[in-house]
Every structure is written in C-alpha cells, then in structure tokens.
Design a protein around this motif. Structure first.
Motif, PDB file in Angstrom:
ATOM      1  N   LYS A 229      23.925 -56.713  25.076  1.00 40.05           N
ATOM      2  CA  LYS A 229      22.740 -57.092  24.308  1.00 40.05           C
ATOM      3  C   LYS A 229      22.186 -58.436  24.774  1.00 40.05           C
ATOM      4  CE  LYS A 229      22.836 -56.016  19.983  1.00 40.05           C
ATOM      5  NZ  LYS A 229      23.020 -56.002  18.500  1.00 40.05           N
ATOM      6  N   GLY A 230      23.048 -59.360  25.126  1.00 44.84           N
ATOM      7  CA  GLY A 230      22.587 -60.661  25.596  1.00 44.84           C
ATOM      8  C   GLY A 230      21.814 -60.552  26.904  1.00 44.84           C
ATOM      9  N   ALA A 231      22.310 -59.719  27.834  1.00 41.66           N
ATOM     10  CA  ALA A 231      21.606 -59.521  29.100  1.00 41.66           C
ATOM     11  C   ALA A 231      20.254 -58.865  28.866  1.00 41.66           C
ATOM     12  CB  ALA A 231      22.456 -58.663  30.039  1.00 41.66           C
ATOM     13  N   ALA A 232      20.206 -57.899  27.934  1.00 44.71           N
ATOM     14  CA  ALA A 232      18.941 -57.233  27.615  1.00 44.71           C
ATOM     15  C   ALA A 232      17.947 -58.212  27.009  1.00 44.71           C
ATOM     16  CB  ALA A 232      19.196 -56.064  26.665  1.00 44.71           C
ATOM     17  N   ILE A 233      18.420 -59.083  26.126  1.00 43.77           N
ATOM     18  CA  ILE A 233      17.538 -60.081  25.518  1.00 43.77           C
ATOM     19  C   ILE A 233      17.011 -61.044  26.569  1.00 43.77           C
ATOM     20  CG2 ILE A 233      17.521 -62.096  23.977  1.00 43.77           C
ATOM     21  CD1 ILE A 233      19.289 -60.505  22.061  1.00 43.77           C
ATOM     22  N   ASP A 234      17.884 -61.504  27.456  1.00 42.36           N
ATOM     23  CA  ASP A 234      17.438 -62.438  28.491  1.00 42.36           C
ATOM     24  C   ASP A 234      16.448 -61.773  29.437  1.00 42.36           C
ATOM     25  OD1 ASP A 234      17.977 -65.244  29.480  1.00 42.36           O
ATOM     26  OD2 ASP A 234      18.291 -64.125  31.326  1.00 42.36           O
ATOM     27  N   LEU A 235      16.670 -60.499  29.765  1.00 45.09           N
ATOM     28  CA  LEU A 235      15.718 -59.773  30.594  1.00 45.09           C
ATOM     29  C   LEU A 235      14.375 -59.654  29.884  1.00 45.09           C
ATOM     30  CD1 LEU A 235      14.843 -58.102  33.019  1.00 45.09           C
ATOM     31  CD2 LEU A 235      16.039 -56.126  32.026  1.00 45.09           C
ATOM     32  N   LEU A 236      14.396 -59.353  28.588  1.00 44.80           N
ATOM     33  CA  LEU A 236      13.152 -59.287  27.816  1.00 44.80           C
ATOM     34  C   LEU A 236      12.434 -60.632  27.812  1.00 44.80           C
ATOM     35  CD1 LEU A 236      14.347 -57.133  24.788  1.00 44.80           C
ATOM     36  CD2 LEU A 236      12.468 -56.539  26.329  1.00 44.80           C
ATOM     37  N   MET A 237      13.190 -61.717  27.660  1.00 47.33           N
ATOM     38  CA  MET A 237      12.590 -63.044  27.684  1.00 47.33           C
ATOM     39  C   MET A 237      11.944 -63.323  29.032  1.00 47.33           C
ATOM     40  SD  MET A 237      15.606 -65.132  25.649  1.00 47.33           S
ATOM     41  CE  MET A 237      14.738 -66.701  25.457  1.00 47.33           C
ATOM     42  N   ASN A 238      12.627 -62.981  30.108  1.00 49.08           N
ATOM     43  CA  ASN A 238      12.087 -63.212  31.442  1.00 49.08           C
ATOM     44  C   ASN A 238      10.836 -62.381  31.695  1.00 49.08           C
ATOM     45  OD1 ASN A 238      13.649 -64.968  33.577  1.00 49.08           O
ATOM     46  ND2 ASN A 238      15.224 -64.124  32.238  1.00 49.08           N
ATOM     47  N   MET A 239      10.835 -61.129  31.266  1.00 43.51           N
ATOM     48  CA  MET A 239       9.657 -60.288  31.481  1.00 43.51           C
ATOM     49  C   MET A 239       8.472 -60.818  30.679  1.00 43.51           C
ATOM     50  SD  MET A 239      11.075 -56.356  31.882  1.00 43.51           S
ATOM     51  CE  MET A 239      11.889 -56.257  30.278  1.00 43.51           C
ATOM     52  N   ASN A 240       8.715 -61.252  29.456  1.00 42.92           N
ATOM     53  CA  ASN A 240       7.637 -61.818  28.648  1.00 42.92           C
ATOM     54  C   ASN A 240       7.084 -63.095  29.259  1.00 42.92           C
ATOM     55  OD1 ASN A 240       6.942 -60.560  25.805  1.00 42.92           O
ATOM     56  ND2 ASN A 240       9.125 -60.196  26.108  1.00 42.92           N
ATOM     57  N   MET A 241       7.954 -63.957  29.734  1.00 43.62           N
ATOM     58  CA  MET A 241       7.486 -65.217  30.308  1.00 43.62           C
ATOM     59  C   MET A 241       6.785 -65.001  31.644  1.00 43.62           C
ATOM     60  SD  MET A 241       8.009 -67.476  28.039  1.00 43.62           S
ATOM     61  CE  MET A 241       7.955 -69.110  28.780  1.00 43.62           C
ATOM     62  N   TRP A 242       7.196 -63.988  32.391  1.00 43.11           N
ATOM     63  CA  TRP A 242       6.488 -63.663  33.631  1.00 43.11           C
ATOM     64  C   TRP A 242       5.066 -63.211  33.305  1.00 43.11           C
ATOM     65  CZ3 TRP A 242       7.839 -64.480  38.645  1.00 43.11           C
ATOM     66  CH2 TRP A 242       7.026 -63.900  39.625  1.00 43.11           C
ATOM     67  N   ASN A 243       4.942 -62.317  32.338  1.00 48.29           N
ATOM     68  CA  ASN A 243       3.613 -61.832  31.974  1.00 48.29           C
ATOM     69  C   ASN A 243       2.743 -62.930  31.374  1.00 48.29           C
ATOM     70  OD1 ASN A 243       3.844 -59.279  32.956  1.00 48.29           O
ATOM     71  ND2 ASN A 243       3.803 -58.237  30.981  1.00 48.29           N
ATOM     72  N   ALA A 244       3.373 -63.877  30.676  1.00 48.49           N
ATOM     73  CA  ALA A 244       2.599 -64.974  30.092  1.00 48.49           C
ATOM     74  C   ALA A 244       1.863 -65.756  31.168  1.00 48.49           C
ATOM     75  CB  ALA A 244       3.515 -65.903  29.293  1.00 48.49           C
ATOM     76  N   GLY A 245       2.428 -65.812  32.352  1.00 47.46           N
ATOM     77  CA  GLY A 245       1.794 -66.549  33.435  1.00 47.46           C
ATOM     78  C   GLY A 245       0.638 -65.816  34.080  1.00 47.46           C
ATOM     79  N   PHE A 246       0.569 -64.502  33.886  1.00 44.94           N
ATOM     80  CA  PHE A 246      -0.452 -63.705  34.560  1.00 44.94           C
ATOM     81  C   PHE A 246      -1.424 -63.022  33.590  1.00 44.94           C
ATOM     82  CE2 PHE A 246       2.894 -64.108  37.698  1.00 44.94           C
ATOM     83  CZ  PHE A 246       2.195 -64.281  38.884  1.00 44.94           C
ATOM     84  N   ASP A 247      -1.037 -62.882  32.347  1.00 46.98           N
ATOM     85  CA  ASP A 247      -1.884 -62.239  31.332  1.00 46.98           C
ATOM     86  C   ASP A 247      -2.285 -63.312  30.324  1.00 46.98           C
ATOM     87  OD1 ASP A 247      -3.170 -60.507  29.625  1.00 46.98           O
ATOM     88  OD2 ASP A 247      -1.347 -59.488  28.938  1.00 46.98           O
ATOM     89  N   GLN A 248      -3.172 -64.192  30.754  1.00 47.22           N
ATOM     90  CA  GLN A 248      -3.510 -65.373  29.977  1.00 47.22           C
ATOM     91  C   GLN A 248      -4.068 -65.037  28.597  1.00 47.22           C
ATOM     92  OE1 GLN A 248      -3.377 -68.978  31.095  1.00 47.22           O
ATOM     93  NE2 GLN A 248      -1.779 -67.861  32.176  1.00 47.22           N
ATOM     94  N   ALA A 249      -4.787 -63.953  28.475  1.00 47.13           N
ATOM     95  CA  ALA A 249      -5.399 -63.604  27.191  1.00 47.13           C
ATOM     96  C   ALA A 249      -4.359 -63.319  26.110  1.00 47.13           C
ATOM     97  CB  ALA A 249      -6.311 -62.387  27.362  1.00 47.13           C
ATOM     98  N   ASN A 250      -3.161 -62.921  26.529  1.00 45.89           N
ATOM     99  CA  ASN A 250      -2.118 -62.558  25.561  1.00 45.89           C
ATOM    100  C   ASN A 250      -0.890 -63.458  25.641  1.00 45.89           C
ATOM    101  OD1 ASN A 250      -3.340 -60.011  24.429  1.00 45.89           O
ATOM    102  ND2 ASN A 250      -3.249 -59.428  26.595  1.00 45.89           N
ATOM    103  N   LYS A 251      -1.016 -64.605  26.283  1.00 43.90           N
ATOM    104  CA  LYS A 251       0.156 -65.428  26.532  1.00 43.90           C
ATOM    105  C   LYS A 251       0.834 -65.902  25.247  1.00 43.90           C
ATOM    106  CE  LYS A 251      -2.474 -69.745  27.251  1.00 43.90           C
ATOM    107  NZ  LYS A 251      -2.749 -70.834  28.227  1.00 43.90           N
ATOM    108  N   GLN A 252       0.072 -66.162  24.187  1.00 40.86           N
ATOM    109  CA  GLN A 252       0.697 -66.631  22.950  1.00 40.86           C
ATOM    110  C   GLN A 252       1.611 -65.566  22.358  1.00 40.86           C
ATOM    111  OE1 GLN A 252      -0.222 -69.956  23.742  1.00 40.86           O
ATOM    112  NE2 GLN A 252       0.270 -70.018  21.554  1.00 40.86           N
ATOM    113  N   ASN A 253       1.251 -64.306  22.500  1.00 40.80           N
ATOM    114  CA  ASN A 253       2.114 -63.229  22.014  1.00 40.80           C
ATOM    115  C   ASN A 253       3.413 -63.171  22.812  1.00 40.80           C
ATOM    116  OD1 ASN A 253       0.199 -62.415  20.105  1.00 40.80           O
ATOM    117  ND2 ASN A 253      -0.779 -60.987  21.533  1.00 40.80           N
TER     118      ASN A 253
END
Length: 502
Positions: A229-253
């Motif tokens: 579960k910890g690895a899955a959570i960290d992967l989810l965090m990384n995917m969200n933060m990657w998208n935050a850098g490229f999907d500026q309109a939704n970065k706050q989400n």
C-alpha cells in the motif's frame, strides 16, 4: 506488432532469474503450461514473480537509472584521472554528452561505450511485454482461481494494477505520450495517447485498488520488493505531481490529492526514516524506509553491475576487492553543485555520504552507496525506486503549493532532522518551495530523481537550478524525452516517434 508483443510477452514472462531470493523463484514453463496453468494460486504467484523479473531485466539492461534520472541533470562529469584505466575513461567520457542533452551521440553504436547498452533505454517493447502480462494476470485472476480466497484475489488484481501503472509511469517520464491499453491479449494497432490522460487513467485505477494491498507482508522477504500500500500511495503521489507540472489548469487538484495521500502514509506509521548511518542499507532494499525496489544482488547470479545507480559514483573501498581495480570512481558531481546544495557546516549528509565531495575528479566517492561488499567486490545493491523520504517530501511540496505552510515545514524538517541539518523555520529568508526542492536534491542525490524533478517542475529551463538548462522552446518540443527506437513503428501505421530527436 501487438500480436508480436503478445507472443514475446508470453515467452518472456516465463523466463526466470535463478538463485535469487525466494520471491523470485519460479517454476519452468513446462511446469506451468497446459491444463495446470492458472489453476492454482501457485500459478498466479509464479506469473507475478516473473513480471517483476521482466522489469528487473529491463532496468538492469543498461545504466538505466543513472542515465535517465541523474546524468542528464548536467551535474555529473566523467573521471579522467591519469591513473585511471584508459579503456574505462574512453567509455565513460560519454557522460559529458548526457550533461549537454546530446543523446544522439550517446546512442551512436560501435563506440567505446556501446557495451553500456544505452540503446536499450529507447526500446519500449519490454515495457509493453510487462503491461501485456499485467493485463493477462488481472483478467485471469478476475475470472477466478480455484481455491483462492477473496482477499488474495483482490490483492493479486491490485498487484497487477500496480505493476501496470508503475510501468506506464516510467514510460511517460521517458517518452512522454505512449500507447495505452488495459485489455488482455490486445492485438489492434493503436497510436500514442496524451501522457496526462494516461496518468489520469492510471491514477483512477490504482486509487480504486490500492487498499487491497497490505501495508506489510507476513513474509518479510516481500517487504519493499513486492507491491504494497505504501508503494502504491507513493506512486499515486508521483503521478499526481508529474501531472501537476503539465496540466496547469488542474494543478491544485493534483496537489490536494498528493497532500491527502502523504498524510495517509505518514499517519499510518507503517514506514519510517532510518538513522542516517543506516542509509546504505536502504540502498540494498528491505528496510523500514524502503517502499519499492528491485532486488538482485551480485551474489544471486550475474546481473549487470553497471545497472546500479551508485556504480558510477563509488570507488574503493566502496567497491572493488582491491584498490587496484577500484581506485577511482567513474564519475563525480561538480564541486560547484555540491557547494550549492549542501551547507558545509550544517548537514551531516556531507560527511556521512561522501569521500572528497568537492574533489572534481575520480577520488570522489559516495559512501551513501557503500552497502555490504559481495564476493565480486560490488555492494549488494538494489535498484531502489521509491522510499519513504520521497513520500514525506512530496507531501511537503504539495502542502506548500496549497498554502499549508506549517504542514510543509513539518514534513521538510522530518528529513532535515534525520540529516542533522538546521531545521527550517517559517519566515526564513529562503523561499519554502525552493527549500523543499533543494532538500530533494540533497536527499536523493545519485538515486535517479534529479532530472525528473527538474522536468516536472520546469526548473530544467532555469540555469539557477541546473548546469544543463533547456530553452523553453526545447522543452516544449520534447527535449526532455528520450528518442524512441524505430522498431516501435513496425506494423503499426498509427505510431509516431518523438519528433525532437528525428
């Protein structure tokens, strides 16, 4: 092409690695074929193990982690000491090409560095073999395995999702847009999908299944090396933060999701930061700080020693049976970079992790990767993908972006306190967001995070943060990606390559 992938996938999935820890021990294809296969939980376990073995084979086919996540930052130079082995000097001088983003030179065949197999990084077929295998595994387990409990059924399905999402995440960071599919036995040719969309699909499916994974396994040999579960959570965090850098309109989400995930993993108390003196054991995997790694020490068969992130940065006695075969490191960090990111008077990592940190030559070495020397003279390294410190600092970064400064500082100081560094205070002259980014540079130095952090934050275009800045035009044209091998075009009229590298 997809039918070709399926055939190769089935063949590769049954290719096992011998002599490794028991969770990589698998039966042969003859024992798994025919009516027996997919008839017992042991079959599922063997298939799962081989998916990890395929990923291990891909990541150990070249200096994968150092080449993709560290060398391109521009802060590492090859050692060219007069006493250094001339053949190695010739082959390792290619690191200079990474530092100026000259991947075309890196990929020239027939040169002294060809044996380092950098071309393997450009081929994504092996990644798709893993994805195809994950899709098949999910489908077969979902149909039902005789005698398997509901809990185990959900866990294996969640593990298949984790492996698939992890593979897509790594491909996105390498190539940008990728072809995405989740159906078993996919055969229709398809084109590349926008990578933000791909990661959002991965985020949705992993978020839906990650609670079916355990925080810890009863068998300690699985911890840190199998999906949890910890690895899955960290992967989810990384995917969200990657998208935050490229999907500026939704970065706050994306930031809000990352902050909540970070809060969950920290409050779970399932993982912890080890004392600084024990950090080399984290590089071997299996500690309370490790979340996910590929483990195959050099005493377990004959892996490619060049694959381990620390190999280029350590010298005798951190590697080599004698001073004669390991006197110099293959590369070193620029002294200007070391001086920039470390305050020499207030950070214990400098003394704990380095030998001659500002030498600017091959007597530089990183004790961070020391580990336990095997019989061949190389540490018993793992390829560490995620560790708990990553989740802590991603939570800090997301909290700072959301204006939750106290939470961000608390998380930042968890890592700084472990490092014996002066704790950060709100109102400090240093910008909090910059301080968190700089902390990631310090904490994960040499581990393959640097270039990807620079890309997702777009600091790769700022000379204040890297010695190898890209122009904004280069960045937008895809200069941060890797070339894709032309074999991807085989029998697929919808496929395209990365135009920047053509």
């Amino acid at each position: 092409m997809k039918k070709y992938i399926i055939c190769l996938s089935v063949a590769m999935i049954f290719t096992s690695l011998s002599g490794c820890k028991k969770f990589l021990d698998v039966e042969s294809i003859t024992a798994l074929s025919g009516n027996k296969f997919w008839s017992t939980q042991a079959d599922v376990e063997s298939f799962t193990n081989n998916l990890y073995a395929q990923l291990w084979a891909k990541f150990s086919s070249a200096p994968f982690i150092s080449s993709t996540g560290e060398l391109r930052s521009g802060e590492i130079l090859p050692s060219v000491d007069g006493n250094y082995n001339s053949n190695n000097t010739t082959s390792r001088v290619v690191y200079r090409s990474f530092g100026i983003n000259d991947l075309k030179t890196v990929l020239v065949s027939g040169r002294a560095w060809t044996n380092l197999n950098f071309a393997s990084i450009t081929r994504w077929l092996e990644f798709y073999q893993v994805i195809q295998g994950s899709n098949i595994m999910y489908d077969k387990v979902d149909r039902g395995i005789p005698g398997m409990s509901d809990i185990d059924t959900k866990r294996y399905k969640a593990e298949a999702v984790f492996i698939r999402c992890f593979t897509y995440f790594y491909m996105v960071r390498l190539f940008g847009d990728v072809a995405y599919y989740t159906d078993a036995y996919h055969s229709d040719p398809i084109g590349r999908e926008n990578f933000v969309s791909v990661l959002n699909k991965c985020i949705a499916e992993l978020a839906a299944s990650r609670n079916d994974l355990p925080w810890k396994y009863e068998d300690a040999a699985f911890n840190g090396f199998r999906a949890n579960k910890g690895a899955a959570i960290d992967l989810l965090m990384n995917m969200n933060m990657w998208n935050a850098g490229f999907d500026q309109a939704n970065k706050q989400n994306y930031y809000a999701t990352t902050q909540l995930l970070g809060q969950e993993i920290v409050t779970s108390n399932a993982y912890s930061l080890v004392p600084l003196s024990r950090l080399p054991t984290v590089m071997e995997g299996g500690t309370e700080e490790g979340l996910f790694a590929f483990k195959q020490g050099v005493d377990f068969g004959t892996p490619n020693k060049n694959a381990f992130p620390g190999e280029i940065l350590v010298a005798y006695p951190q590697k080599g049976n004698t001073a004669a075969n390991g006197t110099y490191s293959n590369a070193y960090f620029r002294s200007s970079y070391i001086n920039k990111i470390y305050n020499l008077d207030e950070d214990d990592r400098l003394a704990s992790w380095f030998v001659n940190p500002t030498a600017n030559d091959g007597i530089f070495s990183m004790k961070k990767f020391a580990g336990s020397l095997s019989s061949t003279g190389f540490p018993d390294w793992a390829i560490v993908m995620f560790r708990y410190a990553d989740a802590v600092l991603l939570r800090a970064e997301a909290a700072a972006e959301l204006g939750m400064d106290q939470e961000a500082v608390d998380m930042l100081n968890l890592v700084r306190d472990r490092a014996g560094a002066t704790l950060f205070e709100i109102g400090s002259a240093e910008n909090l967001k910059d301080a968190i980014f700089r902390e990631r540079q310090r904490e994960f130095i040499g581990e393959g995070y640097s270039f990807f952090d620079l890309v997702r934050t777009r600091k790769i275009t700022d000379g204040n943060w890297t010695s190898n800045p890209l122009t904004l035009a280069q960045f937008n044209e895809g200069a941060w990606t890797w070339p894709i091998d032309a074999s991807a075009l085989t029998r697929n009229p919808f496929m395209t390559l990365n135009s920047y590298w053509l």
